[in-house]
Design an enzyme around this catalytic site. Structure first.
Site, PDB file in Angstrom:
ATOM      1  N   HIS A 208      -6.157  68.048  80.437  1.00 54.19           N
ATOM      2  CA  HIS A 208      -5.803  69.492  80.418  1.00 54.19           C
ATOM      3  C   HIS A 208      -4.687  69.526  79.314  1.00 54.19           C
ATOM      4  O   HIS A 208      -4.149  70.612  79.082  1.00 54.19           O
ATOM      5  CB  HIS A 208      -5.365  69.942  81.670  1.00 54.19           C
ATOM      6  CG  HIS A 208      -3.888  69.279  82.307  1.00 54.19           C
ATOM      7  ND1 HIS A 208      -3.914  67.948  82.747  1.00 54.19           N
ATOM      8  CD2 HIS A 208      -2.643  69.599  82.000  1.00 54.19           C
ATOM      9  CE1 HIS A 208      -2.644  67.692  83.129  1.00 54.19           C
ATOM     10  NE2 HIS A 208      -1.718  68.469  82.639  1.00 54.19           N
TER      11      HIS A 208
HETATM   12  C1  UD1 Z   1       1.747  72.749  83.175  1.00 49.73           C
HETATM   13  C2  UD1 Z   1       2.848  72.064  82.792  1.00 49.73           C
HETATM   14  C3  UD1 Z   1       2.178  70.406  82.460  1.00 49.73           C
HETATM   15  C4  UD1 Z   1       1.653  69.889  83.466  1.00 49.73           C
HETATM   16  C5  UD1 Z   1       0.531  70.644  84.122  1.00 49.73           C
HETATM   17  C6  UD1 Z   1      -0.374  70.646  85.368  1.00 49.73           C
HETATM   18  C7  UD1 Z   1       4.326  73.064  81.281  1.00 49.73           C
HETATM   19  C8  UD1 Z   1       4.889  73.342  79.772  1.00 49.73           C
HETATM   20  N1  UD1 Z   1       3.300  72.459  81.340  1.00 49.73           N
HETATM   21  O1  UD1 Z   1       0.777  72.941  82.119  1.00 49.73           O
HETATM   22  O2  UD1 Z   1       3.209  69.570  82.172  1.00 49.73           O
HETATM   23  O3  UD1 Z   1       0.992  68.760  83.505  1.00 49.73           O
HETATM   24  O4  UD1 Z   1       1.327  72.001  84.460  1.00 49.73           O
HETATM   25  O5  UD1 Z   1      -1.272  71.324  85.852  1.00 49.73           O
HETATM   26  O6  UD1 Z   1       5.179  73.307  82.149  1.00 49.73           O
HETATM   27  N2  UD1 Z   1      -3.612  78.716  85.248  1.00 49.73           N
HETATM   28  C9  UD1 Z   1      -4.617  79.255  86.430  1.00 49.73           C
HETATM   29  N3  UD1 Z   1      -3.865  79.209  87.695  1.00 49.73           N
HETATM   30  C10 UD1 Z   1      -2.583  78.633  87.960  1.00 49.73           C
HETATM   31  C11 UD1 Z   1      -1.956  78.046  86.783  1.00 49.73           C
HETATM   32  C12 UD1 Z   1      -2.283  78.360  85.653  1.00 49.73           C
HETATM   33  O7  UD1 Z   1      -5.421  79.865  86.313  1.00 49.73           O
HETATM   34  O8  UD1 Z   1      -2.297  78.408  89.155  1.00 49.73           O
HETATM   35  C13 UD1 Z   1      -4.054  78.767  83.850  1.00 49.73           C
HETATM   36  C14 UD1 Z   1      -3.659  80.054  83.309  1.00 49.73           C
HETATM   37  O9  UD1 Z   1      -4.769  80.535  82.397  1.00 49.73           O
HETATM   38  C15 UD1 Z   1      -2.600  79.717  82.319  1.00 49.73           C
HETATM   39  C16 UD1 Z   1      -2.986  78.311  82.019  1.00 49.73           C
HETATM   40  O10 UD1 Z   1      -3.723  77.786  83.392  1.00 49.73           O
HETATM   41  O11 UD1 Z   1      -2.329  80.361  81.303  1.00 49.73           O
HETATM   42  C17 UD1 Z   1      -1.802  77.191  81.630  1.00 49.73           C
HETATM   43  O12 UD1 Z   1      -0.790  77.289  82.906  1.00 49.73           O
HETATM   44  P1  UD1 Z   1       0.586  76.773  82.601  1.00 49.73           P
HETATM   45  O13 UD1 Z   1       1.382  76.777  83.900  1.00 49.73           O
HETATM   46  O14 UD1 Z   1       1.009  77.663  81.649  1.00 49.73           O
HETATM   47  O15 UD1 Z   1       0.627  75.432  82.050  1.00 49.73           O
HETATM   48  P2  UD1 Z   1      -0.295  74.065  82.290  1.00 49.73           P
HETATM   49  O16 UD1 Z   1      -1.264  73.946  81.150  1.00 49.73           O
HETATM   50  O17 UD1 Z   1      -0.916  74.379  83.772  1.00 49.73           O
END
Ligand code: UD1
Length: 367
Positions: A208
């Site tokens: 991811h």
């Molecule tokens: C975040 C952390 C990363 C960690 C990862 C674990 C940062 C910079 N990154 O990345 O270090 O390894 O979490 O998962 O903080 N989304 C959903 N549902 C959720 C959360 C996210 O659908 O509950 C989707 C959304 O489209 C969102 C995307 O995932 O925009 C990314 O989520 P985000 O929290 O921005 O970063 P991660 O890639 O999850």
């Protein structure tokens, strides 16, 4: 004696297994009064609530409900909503874990308000500033007052960056506290039967990281390697929302049809995934935490990244850093098949007692 109020911050999935033993240890001490703040960075049931239930984490005292957004928007929203919490709670300290956006956002607000900042998992460095987590780590450590390290590289990195030695404490790994505590319970999970798997007969995979899945050229190279490996062994792939969205966006769904042994499943709960990784022949990943968990489980780990901030997992554990080149990943799989990465050593202090060490040190300093 007065109690010591500490705000404990959690926001994203990898935070939850780190705060679980800290909350438990704080609760067991009669002096520390923890106040749990969930920023809401992760909010899906399977990315958040499920972990709270399975790990017995108390419901957050405050949920900032911030959700997704660009890095700037997400970080700024967390900061804006965290400040009033500090004003009303007036804690003695704020404790943040790991390296996600919630970590730096809340750490920054606390430091600016003159509240002591505690960072758990300090000093890890990939030396790759293209990783958002590396920026979060460097900044959080620079403004923290008390820094708890999981491995000796963390201590050395902090000293090189000029952090006073008296503020750095090697305590072990709270995520491993959670793993050791839950391993027996995980064995009750029905996931092996549900997926019809036998120990040692499959691999698991997570993927991811933005540098791997946001760039179609890199993602294609990874998928090419996976296509070859899945001919040898079924690969179980609980897919992160970011990766799922990008596979659709880049129109890669058709490529997946050539991979009958790559089995997509929804994100798994902690106990199910722990059991799958414990019984896997191999784990393929770009995650940070899984490099550590596989080391303790003795499961060979192929890390599809150019670097690691957790070098101890390669020095004494089962981890290989192989990069994102298709042939290099396939070659690593061949080494796994040859038994070169079978169970090795366990890093110092990864013994299930890290959270209690943290509590004791905080009582000494803040008490
Ligand atoms: C975040 C952390 C990363 C960690 C990862 C674990 C940062 C910079 N990154 O990345 O270090 O390894 O979490 O998962 O903080 N989304 C959903 N549902 C959720 C959360 C996210 O659908 O509950 C989707 C959304 O489209 C969102 C995307 O995932 O925009 C990314 O989520 P985000 O929290 O921005 O970063 P991660 O890639 O999850």
């Amino acid at each position: 004696m007065n109690s010591i109020k500490i705000i404990v911050v959690a926001g994203a999935r990898p935070n939850f297994m780190k705060i679980a033993p800290i909350m438990e240890s704080f609760d067991a001490s009669d002096r520390i009064e923890p106040v749990l703040v969930h920023t809401g960075q992760h909010y899906d049931e399977k990315m958040s609530d499920l972990f709270f239930r399975q790990l017995g984490i108390p419901s957050p005292d405050v949920n900032l409900g911030v959700g997704s957004g660009s890095h700037a928007v997400q970080t700024a929203e967390i900061m804006k909503s965290f400040e009033p919490v500090l004003i009303s709670q007036q804690p003695a300290a704020v404790l943040v874990v790991g390296d996600v956006n919630s970590t730096i956002a809340c750490g920054y607000v606390a430091a600016k308000m003159g509240i002591k900042l505690i960072h758990v998992e300090a000093g890890l460095r990939s030396f790759d500033r293209a990783m958002p987590e590396e920026i979060n780590r460097v900044l959080t450590d620079a403004i923290s007052d008390i820094l708890f390290c999981t491995e000796k590289s963390g201590v050395e990195n902090l000293k090189k960056e000029g952090v006073t030695a008296s503020r750095i404490f090697m305590v072990g790994n709270v995520m491993i506290d959670t793993l050791l505590k839950n391993l027996e319970k995980a064995k009750q999970s029905p996931i092996m039967q549900q997926l019809n798997l036998k120990p040692g007969s499959y691999a698991t995979m997570t993927m991811h990281r933005p540098s791997n899945v946001d760039n179609p050229d890199v993602l294609v190279g990874l998928l090419d390697a996976i296509e070859v490996i899945q001919r040898d062994i079924p690969i179980i792939f609980p897919i992160h929302p970011r990766t799922r969205n990008n596979i659709v966006k880049f129109k890669f769904a058709d490529r997946m049809k050539n991979m009958p042994n790559l089995r997509f499943i929804e994100p798994l709960g902690y106990l199910d995934f722990l059991l799958l990784n414990a019984n896997a022949a191999c784990v393929l990943t770009d995650s940070g935490g899984l490099q550590e968990e596989t080391t303790v489980l003795g499961t060979p780990c192929i890390t599809m990244r150019e670097n690691t901030e957790r070098p101890i997992t390669c020095e004494v554990g089962t981890n290989q850093i192989v990069g994102t080149d298709t042939d290099a990943i396939i070659a690593a799989w061949t080494r796994v098949q040859n038994g070169e990465y079978d169970k090795r050593g366990i890093p110092e202090m990864w013994d299930g007692k890290a959270a209690d060490r943290i509590t004791q040190i905080l009582l000494d300093i803040l008490g």
